[in-house]
Design a protein around this motif. Structure first.
Motif, short mmCIF file in Angstrom:
data_model
loop_
_atom_site.label_atom_id
_atom_site.label_comp_id
_atom_site.label_asym_id
_atom_site.label_seq_id
_atom_site.Cartn_x
_atom_site.Cartn_y
_atom_site.Cartn_z
N ILE A 1 0.61 -1.53 0.50
CA ILE A 1 -0.35 -0.17 0.26
C ILE A 1 0.84 1.37 -0.37
O ILE A 1 1.32 1.20 1.36
N LEU A 2 0.77 2.05 -0.80
CA LEU A 2 1.68 2.66 -0.76
C LEU A 2 1.48 4.90 -1.02
O LEU A 2 -0.17 4.62 -1.49
N ASN A 3 1.16 5.69 -0.86
CA ASN A 3 0.57 6.72 -0.70
C ASN A 3 1.38 7.73 -1.96
O ASN A 3 2.51 8.25 -1.45
N VAL A 4 0.68 7.98 -2.87
CA VAL A 4 0.79 8.74 -3.64
C VAL A 4 0.69 10.65 -4.12
O VAL A 4 -0.65 10.54 -3.39
N LEU A 5 1.64 11.32 -3.48
CA LEU A 5 1.28 12.95 -3.91
C LEU A 5 1.87 12.84 -5.39
O LEU A 5 2.72 13.06 -5.48
N PRO A 6 1.14 12.78 -6.22
CA PRO A 6 1.19 13.38 -7.98
C PRO A 6 1.93 14.92 -7.59
O PRO A 6 0.98 15.85 -7.41
N ALA A 7 2.23 15.61 -7.98
CA ALA A 7 3.39 16.62 -7.99
C ALA A 7 2.77 17.65 -9.17
O ALA A 7 3.32 17.02 -10.17
N TYR A 8 2.73 18.79 -8.94
CA TYR A 8 2.12 19.65 -10.24
C TYR A 8 3.24 21.00 -10.18
O TYR A 8 3.09 21.37 -8.72
N SER A 9 3.90 21.34 -11.07
CA SER A 9 4.29 22.26 -10.80
C SER A 9 4.11 23.58 -10.84
O SER A 9 3.11 23.81 -11.32
N ARG A 10 4.56 24.81 -10.25
CA ARG A 10 3.65 25.65 -10.46
C ARG A 10 3.89 26.62 -12.06
O ARG A 10 3.13 27.41 -11.93
N SER A 11 4.89 25.75 -13.37
CA SER A 11 5.92 27.23 -13.99
C SER A 11 5.78 25.69 -15.24
O SER A 11 6.01 24.68 -14.54
N ASP A 12 5.83 25.73 -16.36
CA ASP A 12 6.67 24.59 -17.02
C ASP A 12 8.00 25.42 -16.94
O ASP A 12 8.78 24.75 -18.20
N ASP A 13 8.73 26.61 -16.06
CA ASP A 13 9.99 26.29 -16.12
C ASP A 13 10.64 25.49 -16.10
O ASP A 13 10.52 24.73 -15.59
N ALA A 14 12.11 25.15 -16.74
CA ALA A 14 12.55 23.78 -16.25
C ALA A 14 13.26 23.30 -14.93
O ALA A 14 13.10 22.53 -14.69
N LYS A 15 13.46 24.75 -14.01
CA LYS A 15 13.42 24.44 -12.99
C LYS A 15 12.63 24.04 -11.40
O LYS A 15 12.70 22.87 -11.36
N ASP A 16 11.22 24.11 -12.05
CA ASP A 16 10.26 24.43 -11.51
C ASP A 16 9.95 22.83 -12.07
O ASP A 16 9.18 21.74 -10.88
N LEU A 17 10.03 22.37 -12.94
CA LEU A 17 9.80 20.74 -13.39
C LEU A 17 11.06 19.93 -13.30
O LEU A 17 10.37 18.79 -12.86
N GLY A 18 11.76 20.38 -12.60
CA GLY A 18 12.61 19.26 -11.85
C GLY A 18 12.25 19.41 -10.72
O GLY A 18 12.73 18.32 -10.79
N ALA A 19 12.00 20.43 -10.40
CA ALA A 19 10.93 19.75 -9.21
C ALA A 19 10.44 19.26 -8.57
O ALA A 19 10.28 18.18 -7.42
N LYS A 20 9.56 19.02 -9.69
CA LYS A 20 8.03 18.04 -10.09
C LYS A 20 8.68 16.84 -10.16
O LYS A 20 8.13 15.71 -9.27
#
Length: 457
Positions: free
Chosen positions: A218-237
């Protein structure tokens, strides 16, 4: 009408430490929760400790009858390691009799037991040896799993090893919410790795014992959504998803730890200690199915001033306050049903469309007595609306081909919730702590009964 697949599992989830009670009786030894309440009761809401909880130990027959009344055909709970093997080696015969009777009562009432082995309840005897930080814990857990399979494998045909392993890792070793309340990223990673290997070795034992059934996690999944499509935000996601989802999903389903995770930890000098044959054990012992607990998404952005090497996950991603979010004010959690569709597609496309089910979904609300209507029933329409929205998204995912076989709510009857005690209520049935643990159905329970009768809504 939205219709779900034939033989769809409709039910609820709970755990031994949150429902059984009798925490210091009937041969059970102490867990970290028992000891922490003894050492620091002020940390627990309203002095509500783990001793009595919902008294299922005495009231399980009534509970199972109530499950049948609202049409449940399945129920996931856990075995208490400290009850079954109080010293880690010797079997507690009373515990065996209790669980066998409990599980047989479910079966006799048309309810399939899905049984989990570990739900945050570390035995104190193991904690004194270092808990999950000690590699011995892997073998200790494997032995416990073997005993459970041998004692109950004729009754239970769907097993899971851990509930939400990332939670006992984060809460115990990063954020201070569970004992031992350590804040140390390196120790947390080692705990996580030993937890993974404990799971792997339990799966191996399952096959060696030759149980008739399936094993999962049983796994808890927290799908990540980035603030923007900026490469750094997408990297954080990407890193958020790597830690929160892929760190366990990849090895338990695909048979390997993600290369990106290994590189990230190596770059930050955080690689755990491993044994030479671990890689092959992970390859050889993948799961038959996965349970996904979904409550909320994670909104992320690139960190502003990260440390290097990283000291905390916030050095890799930071929370982003999405201005359009809806929030459950009692927990502070965002309500975002579309993420359940995204999870369904992720399981279809990234994990070989392995069979999976929603093992938890739910809404905790405080002071529910405010919503008692003229009939004396709690009118929790908010919970019904919550279920509807999530089931609509889940149905979309199933229609798109995702191999989902069930939906379980947290929880069947209001239960004790760790440091929060009974502050927030989640159940289909109200629990009256002042009236001998009386159970009374809520409006959501009656609505759930209609769903189960129609296999949809």
């Amino acid at each position: 009408m939205i219709k779900f697949p034939n033989d769809f599992l409709w039910g609820a989830a709970a755990s031994a430490p949150q429902t059984e009670g009798h925490s210091s009786r009937n041969g059970k030894s102490a867990t970290t929760w028992d000891k922490w309440f003894e050492l620091a009761p002020e940390k627990f809401n309203d002095n509500q400790g783990p001793e009595n909880t919902s008294n299922t130990y005495e009231m399980f027959v009534e509970d199972v009858v109530n499950m049948r009344k609202i049409g449940m055909n399945s129920y996931r709970t856990s075995i208490s390691w400290a009850r079954l093997l109080p010293d880690g080696q010797n079997l507690n015969d009373e515990a065996v009799n209790f669980y066998r009777t409990y599980f047989q009562t479910m079966i006799d009432n048309g309810i399939e037991p899905i049984i989990n082995l570990f739900h945050f309840d570390m035995p104190w005897w193991l904690m004194e040896k270092g808990g999950w930080e000690n590699r011995e814990s892997v073998d200790d857990f494997a032995y416990y799993a073997q005993v459970a399979f041998e004692q109950f494998g004729d009754l239970v045909h769907r097993w899971t090893t851990f509930n939400e392993p990332t939670v006992h890792i984060e809460c115990g070793y990063l954020y201070g919410y569970h004992y031992p309340a350590v804040v140390d990223l390196r120790r947390a990673i080692q705990v996580g790795y030993h937890t993974l290997m404990a799971h792997v070795m339990a799966v191996q034992k399952f096959h060696q014992v030759n149980v008739d059934g399936q094993i999962g996690i049983i796994l808890n999944v927290l799908p990540a959504y980035s603030r923007s499509d900026d490469a750094k935000d997408l990297g954080a996601k990407a890193i958020s998803d790597l830690l929160s989802s892929r760190s366990f999903l990849d090895p338990v389903v695909l048979g390997h730890v993600p290369n990106e995770l290994v590189k990230l930890l190596k770059r930050n000098e955080l690689l755990p200690e491993i044994n030479d044959n671990d890689k092959q054990l992970i390859i050889d012992n993948t799961v038959d199915f996965v349970g996904i607990n979904y409550y909320q998404p994670r909104r992320v952005q690139a960190p502003k001033n990260p440390n290097f090497p990283a000291k905390m996950p916030s050095d890799w991603f930071e929370s982003y306050d999405w201005p359009d979010k809806r929030v459950n004010p009692y927990r502070g959690w965002e309500i975002y049903p579309p993420a359940l569709y995204d999870i369904a597609i992720m399981m279809r496309d990234e994990y070989g469309n392995i069979p999976w089910y929603v093992s938890e979904n739910g809404m905790g609300v405080a002071d529910e007595e405010r919503f008692i209507d003229d009939t004396g029933m709690i009118n929790d329409q908010y919970r019904i609306d919550f279920m509807k929205e999530h089931l609509e998204q889940l149905h979309r995912g199933i229609e798109a081909g995702s191999n989902c076989f069930g939906y379980h709510m947290w929880t069947f009857v209001d239960c004790w919730s760790w440091l929060n005690g009974y502050r927030n209520r989640y159940g289909f049935y109200r629990l009256d702590l002042n009236n001998n643990y009386k159970r009374t159905v809520k409006k959501s329970g009656l609505w759930f009964q209609q769903i189960t009768q129609n296999n949809g809504f």
